[in-house]
Design a protein around this motif. Structure first.
Motif, PDB file in Angstrom:
ATOM      1  N   LYS A  39     -31.249   8.774  42.020  1.00 57.32           N
ATOM      2  CA  LYS A  39     -31.343  10.233  42.119  1.00 57.32           C
ATOM      3  C   LYS A  39     -32.712  10.643  42.625  1.00 57.32           C
ATOM      4  N   ALA A  40     -32.784  11.765  43.325  1.00 55.18           N
ATOM      5  CA  ALA A  40     -34.060  12.345  43.734  1.00 55.18           C
ATOM      6  C   ALA A  40     -34.684  12.975  42.491  1.00 55.18           C
ATOM      7  N   PRO A  41     -35.805  12.422  42.009  1.00 49.36           N
ATOM      8  CA  PRO A  41     -36.392  12.905  40.759  1.00 49.36           C
ATOM      9  C   PRO A  41     -36.749  14.390  40.811  1.00 49.36           C
ATOM     10  N   GLU A  44     -32.492  16.785  41.464  1.00 49.96           N
ATOM     11  CA  GLU A  44     -31.043  16.752  41.267  1.00 49.96           C
ATOM     12  C   GLU A  44     -30.762  16.265  39.853  1.00 49.96           C
ATOM     13  N   PRO A  45     -29.585  16.573  39.341  1.00 47.86           N
ATOM     14  CA  PRO A  45     -29.270  16.142  37.974  1.00 47.86           C
ATOM     15  C   PRO A  45     -29.377  14.619  37.825  1.00 47.86           C
ATOM     16  N   VAL A  46     -29.813  14.202  36.665  1.00 50.78           N
ATOM     17  CA  VAL A  46     -29.952  12.771  36.367  1.00 50.78           C
ATOM     18  C   VAL A  46     -28.571  12.140  36.181  1.00 50.78           C
ATOM     19  N   PRO A  78     -31.975   0.413  32.704  1.00 50.51           N
ATOM     20  CA  PRO A  78     -32.132   1.809  33.107  1.00 50.51           C
ATOM     21  C   PRO A  78     -33.559   2.324  32.934  1.00 50.51           C
ATOM     22  N   MET A  79     -33.902   3.297  33.776  1.00 50.01           N
ATOM     23  CA  MET A  79     -35.175   4.006  33.641  1.00 50.01           C
ATOM     24  C   MET A  79     -35.031   5.055  32.542  1.00 50.01           C
ATOM     25  N   GLY A  80     -36.092   5.268  31.824  1.00 51.47           N
ATOM     26  CA  GLY A  80     -36.086   6.285  30.773  1.00 51.47           C
ATOM     27  C   GLY A  80     -35.817   7.684  31.301  1.00 51.47           C
ATOM     28  N   CYS A  81     -36.181   7.956  32.541  1.00 51.76           N
ATOM     29  CA  CYS A  81     -35.973   9.286  33.136  1.00 51.76           C
ATOM     30  C   CYS A  81     -34.540   9.500  33.597  1.00 51.76           C
ATOM     31  N   TRP A 137     -18.142   6.854  39.797  1.00 50.00           N
ATOM     32  CA  TRP A 137     -18.462   7.968  40.681  1.00 50.00           C
ATOM     33  C   TRP A 137     -19.921   7.899  41.139  1.00 50.00           C
ATOM     34  N   GLU A 138     -20.829   7.661  40.194  1.00 53.21           N
ATOM     35  CA  GLU A 138     -22.255   7.558  40.526  1.00 53.21           C
ATOM     36  C   GLU A 138     -22.517   6.355  41.434  1.00 53.21           C
TER      37      GLU A 138
END
Length: 158
Positions: A39-41, A44-46, A78-81, A137-138
């Motif tokens: 995702k674009a930090p 856009e929604p995480v 996974p990243m925490g963000c 989907w992601e």
């Protein structure tokens, strides 16, 4: 306290892609950490945590069983963000080196049907925290980024 390198990346211009986050010498071996940014930090929604947890299980299982890469995979998580994942691999590698592997991984996730590996009370600390539909989907959405990647998706912005 000194700012760590990953906090010096310009997240305001970072696009989804695969980036070399860092390289470290461990004995005689170089290990490369990749920022697998879905995702674009901040723009856009995480990735929903349930989907990201499912992606973690599927990608980690796929990568650690991969015929060519299994012995080089150290970590996937996974990243925490909640905007992507980290992949740690043995070797002095570039984003282009692992791009075909990431395409293969996300094709696997996008098409996956059945029980999520390790999604049981015995095998996972939060086994019900899964969403295969959203993970697929992601993965499909990110796969489009990977299949059309340019340097903008493979080299950190200044």
């Amino acid at each position: 306290m000194k700012k760590i390198p990953s906090f010096t990346v310009n997240h305001l211009t970072l696009l989804p892609g695969v980036y070399v986050s860092r390289q470290d010498a461990v004995g005689e071996e170089i290990i490369t950490t990749f920022d697998v940014r879905m995702k674009a930090p901040n723009r856009e929604p995480v990735v929903h945590p349930n989907a990201l947890h499912t992606i973690e299980h599927l990608a980690a299982t796929f990568l650690r069983n991969h015929a060519e890469w299994a012995d080089r995979i150290i970590y996937w998580g996974p990243m925490g963000c909640l905007t992507g994942n980290y992949l740690i691999v043995k070797g002095d590698l570039t984003s282009r080196d692992v791009l075909p592997l990431m395409v293969e991984t996300f094709r696997f996730i996008a098409a996956y049907e059945g029980e999520v590996p390790g999604a049981s009370p015995r095998d996972c600390g939060n086994y019900q925290f899964m969403d295969l539909t959203m993970a697929r989907w992601e993965a499909q959405r990110y796969l489009e980024v990977l299949e059309n990647a340019t340097d903008a998706n493979l080299v950190y912005p200044e």
